[in-house]
Design a protein around this motif. Structure first.
Motif, PDB file in Angstrom:
ATOM      1  N   VAL A 131       0.848  -1.193   0.000  1.00 57.29           N
ATOM      2  CA  VAL A 131       0.000   0.000   0.000  1.00 57.29           C
ATOM      3  C   VAL A 131       0.880   1.238   0.000  1.00 57.29           C
ATOM      4  CG1 VAL A 131      -1.749   1.302   1.272  1.00 57.29           C
ATOM      5  CG2 VAL A 131      -1.826  -1.203   1.235  1.00 57.29           C
TER       6      VAL A 131
ATOM      7  N   PHE B 106      -3.456   1.459  -3.656  1.00 63.27           N
ATOM      8  CA  PHE B 106      -3.441   0.005  -3.482  1.00 63.27           C
ATOM      9  C   PHE B 106      -4.116  -0.683  -4.662  1.00 63.27           C
ATOM     10  CE2 PHE B 106      -7.171   1.899  -1.645  1.00 63.27           C
ATOM     11  CZ  PHE B 106      -8.225   1.094  -2.077  1.00 63.27           C
TER      12      PHE B 106
ATOM     13  N   HIS C  17      -6.199  -6.974  -3.767  1.00 59.03           N
ATOM     14  CA  HIS C  17      -5.525  -7.393  -2.539  1.00 59.03           C
ATOM     15  C   HIS C  17      -6.056  -6.714  -1.272  1.00 59.03           C
ATOM     16  CE1 HIS C  17      -2.772  -9.420  -5.168  1.00 59.03           C
ATOM     17  NE2 HIS C  17      -2.289  -8.294  -5.668  1.00 59.03           N
ATOM     18  N   TYR C  18      -6.864  -5.647  -1.439  1.00 56.50           N
ATOM     19  CA  TYR C  18      -7.310  -4.887  -0.264  1.00 56.50           C
ATOM     20  C   TYR C  18      -8.761  -4.450  -0.409  1.00 56.50           C
ATOM     21  CZ  TYR C  18      -2.362  -4.542   0.911  1.00 56.50           C
ATOM     22  OH  TYR C  18      -1.064  -4.837   1.237  1.00 56.50           O
TER      23      TYR C  18
ATOM     24  N   LEU D  87      -7.772  -0.115   5.481  1.00 59.51           N
ATOM     25  CA  LEU D  87      -7.604  -1.151   4.474  1.00 59.51           C
ATOM     26  C   LEU D  87      -7.305  -2.490   5.136  1.00 59.51           C
ATOM     27  CD1 LEU D  87      -5.516   0.808   1.818  1.00 59.51           C
ATOM     28  CD2 LEU D  87      -7.865  -0.048   1.537  1.00 59.51           C
ATOM     29  N   HIS D  88      -7.967  -3.517   4.618  1.00 60.77           N
ATOM     30  CA  HIS D  88      -7.804  -4.875   5.133  1.00 60.77           C
ATOM     31  C   HIS D  88      -7.376  -5.782   3.990  1.00 60.77           C
ATOM     32  CE1 HIS D  88      -8.593  -8.339   7.714  1.00 60.77           C
ATOM     33  NE2 HIS D  88      -9.184  -8.908   6.686  1.00 60.77           N
ATOM     34  N   THR D  89      -6.430  -6.654   4.251  1.00 57.43           N
ATOM     35  CA  THR D  89      -5.914  -7.523   3.197  1.00 57.43           C
ATOM     36  C   THR D  89      -6.919  -8.597   2.807  1.00 57.43           C
ATOM     37  OG1 THR D  89      -4.858  -8.948   4.838  1.00 57.43           O
ATOM     38  CG2 THR D  89      -3.511  -7.195   3.874  1.00 57.43           C
TER      39      THR D  89
ATOM     40  N   TYR E  79       0.292  -7.318   5.169  1.00 57.50           N
ATOM     41  CA  TYR E  79       0.100  -5.879   4.960  1.00 57.50           C
ATOM     42  C   TYR E  79       1.464  -5.199   5.002  1.00 57.50           C
ATOM     43  CZ  TYR E  79      -2.429  -1.426   5.163  1.00 57.50           C
ATOM     44  OH  TYR E  79      -2.941  -0.189   4.873  1.00 57.50           O
TER      45      TYR E  79
END
Length: 351
Positions: free
Chosen positions: A106, A132, A136-137, A147-149, A155
């Motif tokens: 990111v 990003f 992937h996020y 943001l979460h993977t 991360y």
């Protein structure tokens, strides 16, 4: 350049939206704007600049709105911006190389967050995760979304060479209060699910601070610290700084002095060193305060534009004035330029 879609959600911010989008048109981005229920001219302005203008029924969930906007972008690489953020500088060649070198990471962009104080307009520097690959996020959290993977990647971040001005902390008291109360109401709902989350308490404190309500800000900053946030987190450093400044503004110097216990964590940060110096001054310890302001001038890290220049120069001058060294004090005040407190002291010395 690697194709990038800029995704923006907006509601009733026509003036800011015009500035935001006009700045973006200088770059080869796709622009996707999602309106969450404006009744001003926001949609008409969006139509002038954006490649796509979408509608989203507001449901008190910023992540849901952002994810909807992102899902409608043409490209996988996403730059997420707010309406009150205006891009001022991009190193396109470096950015493209960094994206290629960090395909699952990111990009952290630099924001200059402007706000008004009794001594004039100031800017706080922050790095925020905004660039990003949507494969992937995804965004999570109702407010102050993060943001979460997706999948099994870890991360990771890199410093993206992109700078923007953020003006969300400027405006009338009424506007700032309305925005803050909206945020507080949503944050309280989040606290119902995770009452021991220090970040949520910190953000409620920040919202009260935006309303110039130091007393309630301190209440929530104290709660955040009670849950022992990691000193290595960026928000913890900002929490300590803002909590300390609010305590000093309320005359609670003894309480503020407890924050000196974080010295080993932040002794390389100009803002923290200035806070430490101010605490020592309030404790009537100018000889302990002076080295902190001197050290701040050479500190490798800073969170505000003035923390390594005008602020320490002013306090160094102030301390020398206390010692009766007027000429030395004057020389430091003059280094502050148009900094209002320094101008007042120069006028007092002259008289």
């Amino acid at each position: 350049m690697i194709p990038i879609s800029v995704c923006i959600i907006t509601k009733n911010e026509a003036e800011n939206l015009e500035k935001c989008l006009s700045a973006l048109k200088l770059y080869p981005f796709e622009i996707v704007v999602t309106d969450t229920g404006s009744n001003d001219s926001s949609k008409e302005i969006a139509e002038k600049y954006a490649d796509k203008v979408l509608d989203f029924a507001w449901c008190d969930d910023f992540s849901a709105a952002r994810n909807f906007c992102i899902s409608n972008a043409s490209h996988n690489m996403i730059l997420s911006l707010d309406t009150d953020e205006f891009v001022t500088e991009i190193d396109s060649d470096s950015l493209e190389k960094l994206i290629a070198q960090n395909p699952t990471a990111v990009g952290r962009i630099e924001l200059l967050n402007y706000f008004d104080t009794n001594s004039g307009r100031r800017a706080h520097i922050s790095r925020v995760d905004r660039l990003f690959d949507r494969r992937h996020y995804t965004y999570r959290n109702r407010i102050h979304e993060y943001l979460h993977t997706l999948g099994n990647i870890s991360y990771s971040t890199y410093e993206a060479p992109l700078t923007a001005d953020h003006v969300g902390y400027l405006g009338s008291k009424e506007k700032l209060r309305d925005k803050s109360m909206r945020d507080i109401n949503l944050l309280v709902k989040e606290l119902d699910a995770t009452p021991d989350n220090p970040y949520l308490h910190f953000q409620i404190g920040q919202s009260y601070l935006m309303m110039r309500d130091d007393q309630n800000a301190c209440k929530y900053f104290a709660k955040a610290l009670n849950y022992h946030p990691d000193p290595a987190e960026d928000y913890t450093r900002i929490l300590i700084k803002n909590y300390g400044e609010s305590l000093l503004s309320l005359g609670l110097t003894t309480e503020a002095s407890s924050l000196l216990s974080y010295y080993s964590h932040y002794e390389d940060n100009a803002d923290y060193l200035c806070l430490a110096g101010r605490i020592h001054l309030q404790l009537n310890q100018p000889l302990r305060a002076l080295p902190e302001f001197i050290k701040a001038q050479a500190a490798p890290k800073k969170d505000s534009l003035d923390s390594a220049t005008r602020t320490p120069a002013y306090y160094i001058g102030f301390i020398y004035e206390l010692f009766g060294e007027i000429d030395i004090a004057k020389s430091h005040y003059l280094r502050c330029g148009d900094y209002t407190p320094a101008l007042k002291r120069l006028e007092a010395i002259k008289n």
